[in-house]
Design a protein around this motif. Structure first.
Motif, short mmCIF file in Angstrom:
data_model
loop_
_atom_site.label_atom_id
_atom_site.label_comp_id
_atom_site.label_asym_id
_atom_site.label_seq_id
_atom_site.Cartn_x
_atom_site.Cartn_y
_atom_site.Cartn_z
N VAL A 196 0.74 -1.24 0.16
CA VAL A 196 0.08 0.23 0.10
C VAL A 196 0.79 1.26 0.04
O VAL A 196 1.78 1.55 0.80
CB VAL A 196 -0.95 -0.12 1.13
CG1 VAL A 196 -1.82 1.02 1.24
CG2 VAL A 196 -1.78 -1.41 1.44
N ASP A 197 0.67 2.24 -0.83
CA ASP A 197 1.17 3.54 -0.82
C ASP A 197 0.08 4.38 -0.02
O ASP A 197 -1.02 4.55 -0.42
CB ASP A 197 1.13 3.97 -2.35
CG ASP A 197 2.16 5.39 -2.15
OD1 ASP A 197 2.25 5.87 -1.33
OD2 ASP A 197 2.26 5.98 -3.33
N PRO A 198 0.17 4.58 1.07
CA PRO A 198 -0.83 5.04 2.21
C PRO A 198 -1.21 6.69 2.23
O PRO A 198 -0.45 7.37 1.92
CB PRO A 198 -0.31 4.68 3.25
CG PRO A 198 1.27 4.89 3.38
CD PRO A 198 1.43 4.73 2.04
N PRO A 214 5.06 4.96 3.02
CA PRO A 214 4.87 6.36 3.04
C PRO A 214 6.13 7.16 2.84
O PRO A 214 7.23 6.52 2.81
CB PRO A 214 4.50 6.55 4.74
CG PRO A 214 5.43 5.21 5.22
CD PRO A 214 5.25 4.19 4.24
N ASN A 215 5.85 8.53 2.66
CA ASN A 215 6.80 9.32 2.48
C ASN A 215 6.99 9.84 4.05
O ASN A 215 6.51 9.54 4.81
CB ASN A 215 6.72 10.45 1.62
CG ASN A 215 5.56 11.29 1.52
OD1 ASN A 215 4.92 11.30 2.80
ND2 ASN A 215 4.83 11.84 0.61
N THR A 216 8.02 10.95 4.03
CA THR A 216 8.52 11.40 5.37
C THR A 216 7.01 11.88 6.12
O THR A 216 6.87 11.75 7.03
CB THR A 216 9.66 12.44 5.29
OG1 THR A 216 9.44 13.26 4.29
CG2 THR A 216 10.95 11.81 5.24
N LYS A 217 6.52 12.82 5.31
CA LYS A 217 5.30 13.37 5.76
C LYS A 217 4.38 12.71 6.27
O LYS A 217 3.98 12.61 7.45
CB LYS A 217 4.68 14.37 4.81
CG LYS A 217 3.70 15.39 5.15
CD LYS A 217 3.53 16.39 4.29
CE LYS A 217 2.26 17.40 4.73
NZ LYS A 217 1.26 17.43 3.68
N GLU A 218 4.14 11.59 5.50
CA GLU A 218 3.14 10.56 5.88
C GLU A 218 3.52 9.61 6.98
O GLU A 218 2.61 9.12 7.52
CB GLU A 218 2.88 9.61 4.43
CG GLU A 218 1.86 10.36 3.50
CD GLU A 218 2.35 9.79 2.35
OE1 GLU A 218 1.70 10.21 1.23
OE2 GLU A 218 3.08 9.04 1.89
N ALA A 219 4.78 9.51 7.24
CA ALA A 219 5.35 8.77 8.40
C ALA A 219 5.52 9.69 9.67
O ALA A 219 5.89 9.11 10.57
CB ALA A 219 6.89 8.32 7.78
N ALA A 291 7.47 10.06 -7.92
CA ALA A 291 8.55 9.45 -7.74
C ALA A 291 8.05 8.46 -6.75
O ALA A 291 8.42 7.12 -6.80
CB ALA A 291 9.53 10.10 -7.18
N GLY A 292 7.10 8.65 -5.92
CA GLY A 292 6.24 7.75 -5.01
C GLY A 292 5.68 6.64 -5.65
O GLY A 292 5.80 5.45 -5.40
N ASP A 293 4.74 6.92 -6.88
CA ASP A 293 4.33 5.83 -7.99
C ASP A 293 5.39 4.96 -8.17
O ASP A 293 4.95 3.77 -8.55
CB ASP A 293 3.61 6.76 -8.77
CG ASP A 293 2.54 7.78 -8.30
OD1 ASP A 293 1.92 7.37 -7.19
OD2 ASP A 293 2.11 8.51 -9.30
#
Ligand SMILES: Nc1ncnc2c1ncn2[C@@H]1O[C@H](COP(=O)(O)OP(=O)(O)OP(=O)(O)O)[C@@H](O)[C@H]1O
Ligand SMILES: [Mg+2]
Length: 360
Positions: A196-198, A214-219, A291-293
């Motif tokens: 999952v890309d959350p 997750p990216n940093t913000k999402e983490a 980039a996350g995709d």
């Protein structure tokens, strides 16, 4: 937190073999599909009607966004992408369907006349974004749409090892939907994995999945922690990143966690006492969108082809490094991946073993 670091040695020849394994694999993607519209123009004067610039349109461009961009990354690398999402009955949907076809994506989207297709329009003049206009559905997908998608995903998972959930918070993902997806995968004899890309608002829904990215913000990692990481030697990992990763791994009950750290690369958490930091491979950075995709698409392909998670991360990091160096979202090809593995310096990958005394 006390941590012991060990450098892992990588060989380009092994990475090249791993790239060969990616093509031909079959990945199912369920998520929020969206259209990115770019209007490029020039500004010559301010409007007499209001204090706003008048943009004279010179060109327009459309790109697949969200789960559609994940699917595009998969077919670009030679995989099969079966895409599930919702579209409205509008011009954006027509454009998206044309692009699905162009990129060889198997389009299983459900069209609903009551909901708009998500579309983000950026107006850019003199290399600056003037305004962004969002068109979004106001309600969640109907139960008819969700039932159709879940039924079709269940069928598609019979021949796939990986389900990617690309959650952009636009309504496809919810706790009941994740529950059904887990049940679908658990009932199959080959036990396909869900990655999952959350979106943080849905964190409680993802419990038990194989991997979250997750990216940093999402983490929940402060930007300052990443800045400090880059100010020190690139192999020194900030304690905040390790602590956030351990906390998420524990709280979200996912099996593995990959936090993407933008310019600092990524950090893979596989157990309570270890993390692996992969510094970015990028040589130049123009445009970091998407980039996350690319990261989750490569992770999906790698897992579906049976590669270990760390090997998938190394390839995902190279692929993201290519994407951020290109203007606009162009999908990475296996040849491009091979070329950068041979021509860019191999990143110094570090394993951190530690005891975490942080409270939950
Ligand atoms: N500024 C950068 N410099 C070098 N590499 C980068 C940069 N930004 C991103 N990357 C590469 O792309 C990967 C994913 O980036 P990031 O952490 O920004 O994901 P993201 O915020 O989910 O991206 P997006 O939502 O825009 O698709 C990183 O792990 C890294 O390999
Ligand atoms: Mg992202």
């Amino acid at each position: 937190m006390q941590s012991v670091r060990k450098e892992l040695s990588l060989r380009a020849a092994d990475l090249l073999e791993d790239i060969d394994q990616l093509s031909g694999t079959n990945v199912v993607i369920l998520g929020d599909v969206m259209l990115d519209e770019y209007i490029f123009g020039s500004v010559e004067r301010i409007s007499p009607e209001a204090p706003v610039p008048i943009v004279r349109i010179e060109s327009e461009e459309y790109r697949l966004g969200g789960a559609g961009n994940v699917a595009k990354n998969i077919t670009g690398l030679g995989g099969t992408a079966k895409l599930f999402g919702t579209l409205g009955h509008d011009g954006s949907a027509v454009r998206m369907r044309e692009m699905f076809q162009l990129h060889g994506i198997e389009d299983n989207c459900f069209q609903e006349s009551e909901r708009l297709t998500t579309c983000k329009t950026r107006i850019i003049a003199q290399h600056q974004q003037i305004v962004r206009i969002d068109r979004e559905p106001e309600c969640r997908p109907s139960s008819a749409a969700l039932e159709f998608l879940l039924r079709e995903v269940a069928e598609a998972m019979k021949t796939s090892n990986v389900l990617i959930v690309s959650d952009y918070g636009k309504g496809i993902v919810s706790t009941p939907v994740m529950h059904r997806l887990r049940a679908i995968c658990e009932a199959l004899p080959h036990s396909p994995r869900i990655i999952v890309d959350p979106k943080p608002k849905n964190y409680s829904a993802y419990s038990g999945v194989a991997l979250l990215t997750p990216n940093t913000k999402e983490a929940g990692i402060e930007a300052i922690a990443c800045r400090e990481m880059s100010e020190k030697r690139s192999d020194v990992v900030h304690r905040d990143v390790l602590e956030a990763g351990q906390r998420l791994l524990r709280e979200l009950h996912c099996k593995e966690l990959l936090i993407t750290l933008g310019a600092q690369g990524m950090m893979l958490f596989q157990s309570a006492s270890q993390a692996v930091h992969i510094p970015t491979a990028a040589r130049k950075v123009y445009d970091v969108t998407g980039a996350g995709d690319t990261v989750i698409a490569v992770m999906g392909l790698a897992m579906a082809s049976g590669l270990p998670t760390l090997q998938g991360c190394l390839l995902a990091n190279y692929a993201a490094g290519i994407v951020v160096g290109q203007i606009g979202a162009t999908a990475v090809t296996p040849d491009q991946l091979r070329e950068v593995v041979l021509s860019w310096p191999i990143p110094q990958v570090c394993q951190h073993s530690y005891k975490c005394h942080c409270s939950s």
